[in-house]
Structure formats: structure tokens, C-alpha cells
Write a protein that holds these residues in place. Structure first.
Motif: not given
Length: 122
Positions: A25-31, A103-118
Motif C-alpha cells: 500500500g505504498a508508493e516507492r521511488v528507486k534509483v 543508495v547511489l553510493s551502494k550501487l555497482p561502480k559501473r552503474t554509478q559511472q553511467i549515471l554520472a556520465k548522463n
């Protein structure tokens, strides 16, 4: 501050998505598929759960009566913030930012790099 405005603020963060979990019964926001904000009600009061470093989580609970340990979550890492009290918009945005970065800091480094690149403006 209303839930819709806070969800909109969450969605300004890079790589975010919003969904509804009917079982909770909840709305969620994810990265990148990892939850950083949960919007629901507790005892009829609108609330938002956010991830937080343990020492900051404890400080916020001591300082604000509208902040309690995360309901149905790891209480060391999550806080529930009631949205019908005295918490100001700037504080709520700050806590959303903290949760997103936790949460972002716990993501795989590759995912963080892709997000940073964007985020580049070139």
C-alpha cells in the motif's frame, strides 16, 4: 508538504523511477531499481521512509518528534518522517538527498559511472 510534491522532487534525481507496491500500500521511488523513498500512511498519518547513515538517523530522531525509526524497515538505516507535522520543505528535501546518495553510493561502480556520465551537459 504533500506527498505528490515530494515524489516529484525525488524524480528530479538522475536514474529514478516511481511505482506503486499494492502489497505494501505504498508508493516507492528507486534509483537503478533500489528503493530510496517509500510513501505511505502510518496510523492514518502520511509519511515517508528514507535511508540514512545510522548516526544521522539517530540525531534526526532525537531532534524531531516527527521522525521515528523506519517502520517495518532496518531501524538503524531507515527513518520514517511524518508529513503532517512541523517538518519544513528544505529539511524534507535534504533528507531525500541524503537517502538518494546513500543508495547511489551502494550501487555497482559501473552503474554509478553511467549515471554520472548522463549528468554531463556536453
Amino acid at each position: 508538504m504533500d506527498k505528490e510534491s515530494l515524489i516529484e522532487y525525488c524524480l528530479t534525481k538522475l536514474g529514478t523511477e516511481h511505482d506503486y507496491q499494492p502489497l505494501w500500500g505504498a508508493e516507492r521511488v528507486k534509483v537503478s531499481g533500489k528503493i530510496f523513498a517509500i510513501f505511505s500512511e502510518l496510523d492514518g498519518r502520511p509519511c515517508m521512509a528514507l535511508k540514512c547513515p545510522p548516526e544521522l538517523a539517530e540525531q534526526m530522531r532525537t531532534k524531531y518528534k516527527e521522525v521515528i525509526p523506519g517502520y517495518h524497515l532496518n531501524k538503524a538505516l531507515w527513518n520514517t518522517l511524518f508529513l503532517d507535522g512541523a517538518l519544513e520543505q528544505a529539511f524534507l528535501h535534504q533528507m531525500i538527498d541524503v537517502s538518494y546518495h546513500e543508495v547511489l553510493s551502494k550501487l555497482p561502480k559501473r552503474t554509478q559511472q553511467i549515471l554520472a556520465k548522463n549528468t554531463s551537459l556536453d
